[in-house]
Design an enzyme around this catalytic site. Sequence first.
Site, PDB file in Angstrom:
ATOM      1  N   HIS A 141      41.405  35.519  38.283  1.00  0.00           N
ATOM      2  CA  HIS A 141      39.905  35.945  38.517  1.00  0.00           C
ATOM      3  C   HIS A 141      40.197  36.922  37.312  1.00  0.00           C
ATOM      4  CE1 HIS A 141      36.199  37.813  39.667  1.00  0.00           C
ATOM      5  NE2 HIS A 141      36.022  36.875  40.642  1.00  0.00           N
ATOM      6  N   ASN A 144      29.286  36.257  46.975  1.00  0.00           N
ATOM      7  CA  ASN A 144      28.667  34.727  47.266  1.00  0.00           C
ATOM      8  C   ASN A 144      28.888  34.957  48.944  1.00  0.00           C
ATOM      9  OD1 ASN A 144      29.400  34.259  44.738  1.00  0.00           O
ATOM     10  ND2 ASN A 144      31.559  34.501  44.845  1.00  0.00           N
ATOM     11  N   SER A 187      30.452  35.916  40.193  1.00  0.00           N
ATOM     12  CA  SER A 187      31.641  36.487  39.371  1.00  0.00           C
ATOM     13  C   SER A 187      31.371  36.347  37.685  1.00  0.00           C
ATOM     14  CB  SER A 187      33.027  36.525  39.931  1.00  0.00           C
ATOM     15  OG  SER A 187      33.294  37.117  41.182  1.00  0.00           O
ATOM     16  N   ASP A 247      38.407  44.282  36.573  1.00  0.00           N
ATOM     17  CA  ASP A 247      39.330  43.178  37.501  1.00  0.00           C
ATOM     18  C   ASP A 247      40.013  43.530  37.560  1.00  0.00           C
ATOM     19  OD1 ASP A 247      38.834  40.057  38.398  1.00  0.00           O
ATOM     20  OD2 ASP A 247      37.268  40.523  37.469  1.00  0.00           O
TER      21      ASP A 247
END
Length: 520
Positions: A308, A398, A461, A278
């Site tokens: 994130h 998404n 996520s 990530d």
Amino acid sequence: MRRVATALLIVLAIGYLAPVFGSLTAALAQIAPPPPPPPPPPPPPPPPPPTPTPTPDPTPQGGSRVTPLGWYIMGGMFCSAAAPIAGTIILGREMTAAEVGRSTLSCFLGPVGWVLGPHLFPDVTVSPNSPNKTPQRSRQAHGRNISPPPPGGTYFVRNEVLVEFDAGTTERYRAALGRNLQLTALESQTFALTGRTLQRWRIDGTRSVANTLRAMSRFARVSAAQPNMSYLAQQGAPATTQEAAADAAPPQYVVSKMRLREAHRISGGDDVLVAVIDSRIDTKHPDLAGVFADEYDTIGTAEEPHMHGTGMAGAIAAHVKLLGVAPRVKLLAVRAFAGDKSGAQSTTFNILKGFDWAAGKGARVINMSFAGPADPMLRNMMAKAHARGIVLIAAVGNAGPRSPPLYPAADPLVIGVTATDADDKLLPQANRGPQVAVAAPGVDILVPAPDGGYQITSGTSVAAAHASGVAALLLARNPKMTASDVRRVLTGTATSTGGKRTDTGAGVIDAFGAIDSLPK
């Protein structure tokens, strides 16, 4: 070997043609007109006066001239020797034995050689079903590993390609390819998980990525090539994220929805290694204290911890103010993404570096809360990881219900996870399709944020991170479980939402139901 073959072909051609030229010479001698008779001898001159003995003239008298046939033979030999060198320079690679044979024949026979060459020296092709196929010998065979982007595709770095060469390829050959296609080598890495050495090249000329990759099909020692794909930690329409205070935020409905407290009485994910590929994680966040086994930065540039990556790590392993799904796991923090608050982006090459490092550290679960295009090199690495027993979990994305399947979640070896809310309703912007294996809470989720803060986030996520936590609970309970075993338990114990299979898969993950289903 090709140079030896070149010399051998030249010698054989000359040896074969010499008798022919000898016969032609004899025939020409027979049909040539006889020489005129010699003139009558002149009267003898008077005896010359005595002179000193002259010094012998070193210049040979009556030296033979080179006949047209001799010039023809010498020209053919010179052409045969020079043609492979010129061909190698023009093609940017060594000529094959068949190409050398055709050029030699053409040097001696001209247009006749052009016609006979393909029949006497055909190209070697390899059947795809042959057990001894060698892709570098045939453009048709090795071309299938060169993967131009699909028409209209945009998810790749505009001026970069990734290339793999056959073992033993020289630096000189690679340099010739770079000059021919106007490329500059940027970096190279050998990946232990796959045993492949990949290079990242920058396109300096005006060719597009697609045209550059098509041009590489002429280079027989290029065994694989593709774009450097782009991946987003917020794919398509970004899921919402807002800062929040842990004390003022609504309670974590995840705890009751997934029955975490009941599950933690059986397993807390003790010491299972979970890799989070990530953006940069705030490894000093109080809610994540003591959970990191190691960290790795594939990018190497300075950047502050990102929302994130920090949020995904917290969804898995928070254990102070918040309760993560697997609070006693050990995390491997892999920074492969960079960006700002709106999202983070990565590439194939950086993800491969992080993936390979995590596998080398012994990760049992790899969380991939990102989405992007299909990627042959990433697919190959994931196949190796799956064969080793590593559980692969990814967000389906998404990008909305009309989006095509996104990867890596759409890979059949990956557990694709979508997002639902407290009432098991699907996140509206979530992707749909057969790649959706299960759902997990992913709407209005309270997770850690950088600098000791907290945030409320929504998206597939964070749902994938929750699923990775449950996988860790299962592996802590039974370390012998395979990746396929984990998939079977997660899907077999999920709570059905009553919706379409392409929307929420088998249903919402039940952490306690999954743990309780294992043999006692």
